[in-house]
Design a protein around this motif. Sequence first.
Motif, PDB file in Angstrom:
ATOM      1  N   ASP A  79       0.065 -13.414   6.955  1.00 10.92           N
ATOM      2  CA  ASP A  79       1.108 -12.763   6.064  1.00 10.92           C
ATOM      3  C   ASP A  79       0.365 -12.133   5.016  1.00 10.92           C
ATOM      4  O   ASP A  79      -0.815 -12.523   4.368  1.00 10.92           O
ATOM      5  N   ALA A  80       0.961 -10.936   4.318  1.00 13.37           N
ATOM      6  CA  ALA A  80       0.310 -10.349   2.987  1.00 13.37           C
ATOM      7  C   ALA A  80       0.984 -10.865   2.066  1.00 13.37           C
ATOM      8  O   ALA A  80       2.381 -11.193   2.243  1.00 13.37           O
ATOM      9  N   ILE A  81       0.434 -11.342   1.047  1.00 15.93           N
ATOM     10  CA  ILE A  81       1.076 -11.876  -0.167  1.00 15.93           C
ATOM     11  C   ILE A  81       0.615 -10.922  -1.306  1.00 15.93           C
ATOM     12  O   ILE A  81      -0.721 -10.305  -1.158  1.00 15.93           O
ATOM     13  N   VAL A  82       1.349 -10.977  -2.552  1.00 18.64           N
ATOM     14  CA  VAL A  82       1.118 -10.323  -3.739  1.00 18.64           C
ATOM     15  C   VAL A  82       0.513 -11.557  -4.575  1.00 18.64           C
ATOM     16  O   VAL A  82       1.282 -12.579  -4.770  1.00 18.64           O
ATOM     17  N   LEU A  83      -0.705 -11.733  -5.170  1.00 22.93           N
ATOM     18  CA  LEU A  83      -1.119 -12.695  -6.203  1.00 22.93           C
ATOM     19  C   LEU A  83      -1.238 -12.030  -7.603  1.00 22.93           C
ATOM     20  O   LEU A  83      -1.588 -10.793  -7.773  1.00 22.93           O
ATOM     21  N   ALA A 111      -3.300  -8.740  -6.774  1.00 18.34           N
ATOM     22  CA  ALA A 111      -3.847  -8.266  -5.658  1.00 18.34           C
ATOM     23  C   ALA A 111      -2.944  -8.533  -4.428  1.00 18.34           C
ATOM     24  O   ALA A 111      -2.281  -9.469  -4.374  1.00 18.34           O
ATOM     25  N   VAL A 112      -3.035  -7.620  -3.519  1.00 17.51           N
ATOM     26  CA  VAL A 112      -2.242  -7.727  -2.249  1.00 17.51           C
ATOM     27  C   VAL A 112      -3.248  -8.065  -1.358  1.00 17.51           C
ATOM     28  O   VAL A 112      -4.298  -7.479  -1.055  1.00 17.51           O
ATOM     29  N   VAL A 113      -3.318  -9.368  -0.545  1.00 17.48           N
ATOM     30  CA  VAL A 113      -4.292  -9.928   0.103  1.00 17.48           C
ATOM     31  C   VAL A 113      -3.550 -10.360   1.484  1.00 17.48           C
ATOM     32  O   VAL A 113      -2.543 -10.583   1.500  1.00 17.48           O
ATOM     33  N   LYS A 139       3.889 -13.960  -4.315  1.00 18.65           N
ATOM     34  CA  LYS A 139       4.995 -13.471  -3.790  1.00 18.65           C
ATOM     35  C   LYS A 139       4.680 -12.740  -2.428  1.00 18.65           C
ATOM     36  O   LYS A 139       3.534 -12.443  -2.228  1.00 18.65           O
ATOM     37  N   PRO A 140       5.698 -12.945  -1.635  1.00 16.68           N
ATOM     38  CA  PRO A 140       5.553 -12.354  -0.110  1.00 16.68           C
ATOM     39  C   PRO A 140       5.340 -10.554  -0.480  1.00 16.68           C
ATOM     40  O   PRO A 140       6.165 -10.056  -1.287  1.00 16.68           O
ATOM     41  N   GLY A 176       9.356  -3.180   3.354  1.00 13.76           N
ATOM     42  CA  GLY A 176      10.562  -2.292   3.134  1.00 13.76           C
ATOM     43  C   GLY A 176      10.765  -2.366   1.868  1.00 13.76           C
ATOM     44  O   GLY A 176      11.677  -1.660   1.198  1.00 13.76           O
ATOM     45  N   VAL A 177      10.201  -3.298   0.547  1.00  9.03           N
ATOM     46  CA  VAL A 177      10.547  -3.343  -0.493  1.00  9.03           C
ATOM     47  C   VAL A 177       9.385  -3.056  -1.436  1.00  9.03           C
ATOM     48  O   VAL A 177       9.663  -2.040  -2.592  1.00  9.03           O
ATOM     49  N   ASP A 178       8.139  -2.909  -1.145  1.00 10.36           N
ATOM     50  CA  ASP A 178       6.865  -2.906  -1.928  1.00 10.36           C
ATOM     51  C   ASP A 178       6.309  -1.550  -1.641  1.00 10.36           C
ATOM     52  O   ASP A 178       5.256  -1.291  -2.120  1.00 10.36           O
ATOM     53  N   VAL A 179       6.820  -0.559  -0.778  1.00 12.24           N
ATOM     54  CA  VAL A 179       6.251   0.695  -0.376  1.00 12.24           C
ATOM     55  C   VAL A 179       7.148   1.841  -1.082  1.00 12.24           C
ATOM     56  O   VAL A 179       8.574   1.569  -0.959  1.00 12.24           O
ATOM     57  N   PRO A 180       6.707   2.499  -2.174  1.00 12.49           N
ATOM     58  CA  PRO A 180       7.806   3.682  -2.860  1.00 12.49           C
ATOM     59  C   PRO A 180       8.315   4.269  -1.542  1.00 12.49           C
ATOM     60  O   PRO A 180       7.858   4.740  -0.575  1.00 12.49           O
TER      61      PRO A 180
END
Length: 170
Positions: free
Chosen positions: A75-79, A119-121, A150-151, A155-159
Amino acid sequence: MTTESDPPRTGEQRLPFDPGARADATIAFIGHLVTPWRKGDCPKNLTEARARGGSFAVRLDPGYRAALAGLAAGDAIVLLYWMAGARRDLAVQAPGHRPDPRGTFALRSPARPNPVAMAVVRILAIDAAAGHVSVDALDAFDGTPLVDIKPWLPGVDVPPGWHPGQANPA
């Protein structure tokens, strides 16, 4: 790291107040980051951290470990983390890698009114019971306080209208 008493670089502007002296809200740190980085030896961004390599992890405090449910390796997450030692008094900065000064909100610098970094990791491994999440890279000092996870959702985190390889339109 610079301090408020350091002379400003050409073009820098300080705020007329100390944002750290305001008490608008509180933050509860939920854990900390585990990295090989120390003052004087820390990459400037995740791209550099990934190139340098190392062992990187998130350690959650016991009360927050149940909140990892639903996350998995891959999974990709936002820290979101707190750059505790960063300056908070600069409205305009003159970074060494740019030819001209820029407003703090146009930079990813840790110096900002509220020194929250992100950071998106990618999760490499997760042990929810132990509160240990191994990730692919981090660009912060060892022990940096963690604010939130945060996950990352494509579909949400790309402009809208953006595609991989495209520069930031701003």
